[in-house]
Design a protein around this motif. Structure first.
Motif, PDB file in Angstrom:
ATOM      1  N   UNK A 143       0.834  -1.207   0.000  1.00 41.52           N
ATOM      2  CA  UNK A 143       0.000   0.000   0.000  1.00 41.52           C
ATOM      3  C   UNK A 143       0.864   1.250   0.000  1.00 41.52           C
ATOM      4  N   UNK A 144       1.969   1.228   0.743  1.00 38.00           N
ATOM      5  CA  UNK A 144       2.879   2.380   0.760  1.00 38.00           C
ATOM      6  C   UNK A 144       3.499   2.595  -0.613  1.00 38.00           C
ATOM      7  N   UNK A 145       3.885   1.515  -1.279  1.00 39.37           N
ATOM      8  CA  UNK A 145       4.433   1.637  -2.639  1.00 39.37           C
ATOM      9  C   UNK A 145       3.370   2.184  -3.577  1.00 39.37           C
ATOM     10  N   UNK A 146       2.110   1.777  -3.379  1.00 35.28           N
ATOM     11  CA  UNK A 146       1.017   2.320  -4.193  1.00 35.28           C
ATOM     12  C   UNK A 146       0.865   3.820  -4.008  1.00 35.28           C
ATOM     13  N   UNK A 147       1.017   4.289  -2.782  1.00 32.70           N
ATOM     14  CA  UNK A 147       0.941   5.728  -2.522  1.00 32.70           C
ATOM     15  C   UNK A 147       2.100   6.457  -3.204  1.00 32.70           C
ATOM     16  N   UNK A 148       3.297   5.895  -3.104  1.00 31.77           N
ATOM     17  CA  UNK A 148       4.463   6.518  -3.749  1.00 31.77           C
ATOM     18  C   UNK A 148       4.285   6.530  -5.265  1.00 31.77           C
ATOM     19  N   UNK A 149       3.807   5.419  -5.821  1.00 34.60           N
ATOM     20  CA  UNK A 149       3.578   5.351  -7.261  1.00 34.60           C
ATOM     21  C   UNK A 149       2.509   6.353  -7.688  1.00 34.60           C
ATOM     22  N   UNK A 150       1.414   6.426  -6.939  1.00 41.30           N
ATOM     23  CA  UNK A 150       0.364   7.404  -7.255  1.00 41.30           C
ATOM     24  C   UNK A 150       0.871   8.825  -7.180  1.00 41.30           C
ATOM     25  N   UNK A 151       1.703   9.120  -6.186  1.00 47.62           N
ATOM     26  CA  UNK A 151       2.279  10.456  -6.067  1.00 47.62           C
ATOM     27  C   UNK A 151       3.190  10.756  -7.246  1.00 47.62           C
ATOM     28  N   UNK A 152       4.005   9.773  -7.636  1.00 51.99           N
ATOM     29  CA  UNK A 152       4.900   9.978  -8.789  1.00 51.99           C
ATOM     30  C   UNK A 152       4.111  10.223 -10.068  1.00 51.99           C
ATOM     31  N   UNK A 153       3.038   9.474 -10.252  1.00 51.23           N
ATOM     32  CA  UNK A 153       2.206   9.664 -11.442  1.00 51.23           C
ATOM     33  C   UNK A 153       1.545  11.041 -11.401  1.00 51.23           C
ATOM     34  N   UNK A 154       1.037  11.439 -10.238  1.00 53.23           N
ATOM     35  CA  UNK A 154       0.395  12.750 -10.123  1.00 53.23           C
ATOM     36  C   UNK A 154       1.385  13.877 -10.380  1.00 53.23           C
ATOM     37  N   UNK A 155       2.608  13.748  -9.842  1.00 52.77           N
ATOM     38  CA  UNK A 155       3.602  14.796 -10.057  1.00 52.77           C
ATOM     39  C   UNK A 155       4.046  14.869 -11.514  1.00 52.77           C
ATOM     40  N   UNK A 156       4.162  13.704 -12.146  1.00 50.79           N
ATOM     41  CA  UNK A 156       4.577  13.706 -13.543  1.00 50.79           C
ATOM     42  C   UNK A 156       3.507  14.278 -14.456  1.00 50.79           C
ATOM     43  N   UNK A 157       2.248  14.034 -14.131  1.00 49.81           N
ATOM     44  CA  UNK A 157       1.186  14.503 -15.021  1.00 49.81           C
ATOM     45  C   UNK A 157       0.715  15.912 -14.678  1.00 49.81           C
ATOM     46  N   UNK A 158       0.740  16.285 -13.404  1.00 49.80           N
ATOM     47  CA  UNK A 158       0.253  17.606 -13.010  1.00 49.80           C
ATOM     48  C   UNK A 158       1.290  18.428 -12.289  1.00 49.80           C
ATOM     49  N   UNK A 159       2.512  17.947 -12.138  1.00 50.49           N
ATOM     50  CA  UNK A 159       3.532  18.660 -11.393  1.00 50.49           C
ATOM     51  C   UNK A 159       3.917  19.991 -12.018  1.00 50.49           C
ATOM     52  N   UNK A 160       3.743  20.117 -13.323  1.00 51.02           N
ATOM     53  CA  UNK A 160       4.114  21.370 -13.999  1.00 51.02           C
ATOM     54  C   UNK A 160       3.213  22.518 -13.550  1.00 51.02           C
ATOM     55  N   UNK A 161       2.001  22.193 -13.087  1.00 52.76           N
ATOM     56  CA  UNK A 161       1.072  23.242 -12.676  1.00 52.76           C
ATOM     57  C   UNK A 161       1.525  23.824 -11.356  1.00 52.76           C
TER      58      UNK A 161
END
Length: 191
Positions: free
Chosen positions: A173-191
Motif C-alpha cells: 500500500x505504501x508503494x502504491x501511494x508513492x507510485x500514485x504520487x509519482x504519477x500525479x507529479x509527472x502529469x500535473x507537477x508542472x502546474x
C-alpha cells in the motif's frame, strides 16, 4: 575439484545474458510484442532527438539526459516493478561467489532493447564533446558508457527495493501511494 566446476566470470555472464534474452523472447506474445515494438520505435525517436539536442541546443542536454535517468528510475514503478525474472537468490547454489553472480546479473541486465536505445541517446555526449576535439569525443564516450552503467544499476536497485517492499500488504500500500504520487507529479507537477 570444485574449482573445475566453478564457471568463469565471462561464462557466467554469457549464461545470464542468454537466459535474459530467452525469457524476453518467450514473453513476446500479443500485446507484449506490440508494446515492445512501439516502445523501441518511440525510444529510438527520442534517442535521436537527444542527439539533435546535443547539436542544436547543447545547453539543454543535461535536462534531456535527466529525463532519460528519470525513465530508468520511474520506469519500473510504471510497469509494475520491472522484469525481476533473474533474481540473485535463484543462483545462490551455483559454485560461484556472490560478487561473480552479481556481476553476471548486471551483464544480463544489459541484454535487451532498453539499454541499447539508451546507449544511442547517450551518444549525445561524444557528439557534444566533438566541439572540443578528439579528447572531448573520447571523454564523451567514456561518460556515455559510465552513465549507461549507472542508469542500469540505479534501475536494478529500484526494482530490488520494489520487490522488497511489496512482500507485505502494508508496504504494498505504501508503494502504491508513492507510485500514485509519482504519477500525479509527472502529469500535473508542472502546474
Amino acid at each position: 575439484m570444485a574449482h573445475l566446476l566453478t564457471p568463469g566470470p565471462a561464462a557466467l555472464a554469457r549464461h545470464m545474458i542468454r537466459m535474459r534474452l530467452a525469457l524476453m523472447r518467450n514473453s513476446l506474445r500479443g500485446d507484449n510484442a506490440s508494446n515492445l515494438y512501439t516502445g523501441i520505435s518511440l525510444g529510438l525517436i527520442l534517442a535521436f532527438a537527444t542527439i539533435a539536442v546535443a547539436v542544436l541546443w547543447p545547453g539543454h542536454l543535461p535536462l534531456a539526459l535527466a529525463v532519460w535517468l528519470s525513465g530508468w528510475i520511474f520506469g519500473p514503478l510504471f510497469v509494475g516493478g520491472g522484469n525481476e525474472a533473474l533474481r540473485p537468490e535463484y543462483f545462490s547454489m551455483l559454485p560461484a561467489t556472490p560478487g561473480r553472480i552479481a556481476a553476471a546479473l548486471l551483464a544480463g541486465a544489459f541484454a535487451g532493447p532498453a539499454p541499447a536505445v539508451n546507449l544511442i541517446a547517450l551518444l549525445s555526449l561524444p557528439v557534444y564533446g566533438w566541439r572540443f576535439g578528439p579528447a572531448g569525443v573520447l571523454i564523451g564516450l567514456a561518460a556515455a558508457v559510465t552513465t549507461l552503467v549507472t542508469m542500469v544499476m540505479v534501475s536494478r536497485v529500484i526494482v530490488a527495493l520494489i520487490g522488497l517492499f511489496v512482500r507485505s500488504r502494508a508496504t504494498a500500500a505504501a508503494v502504491g501511494v508513492v507510485t500514485g504520487t509519482a504519477i500525479a507529479l509527472c502529469s500535473n507537477g508542472w502546474a
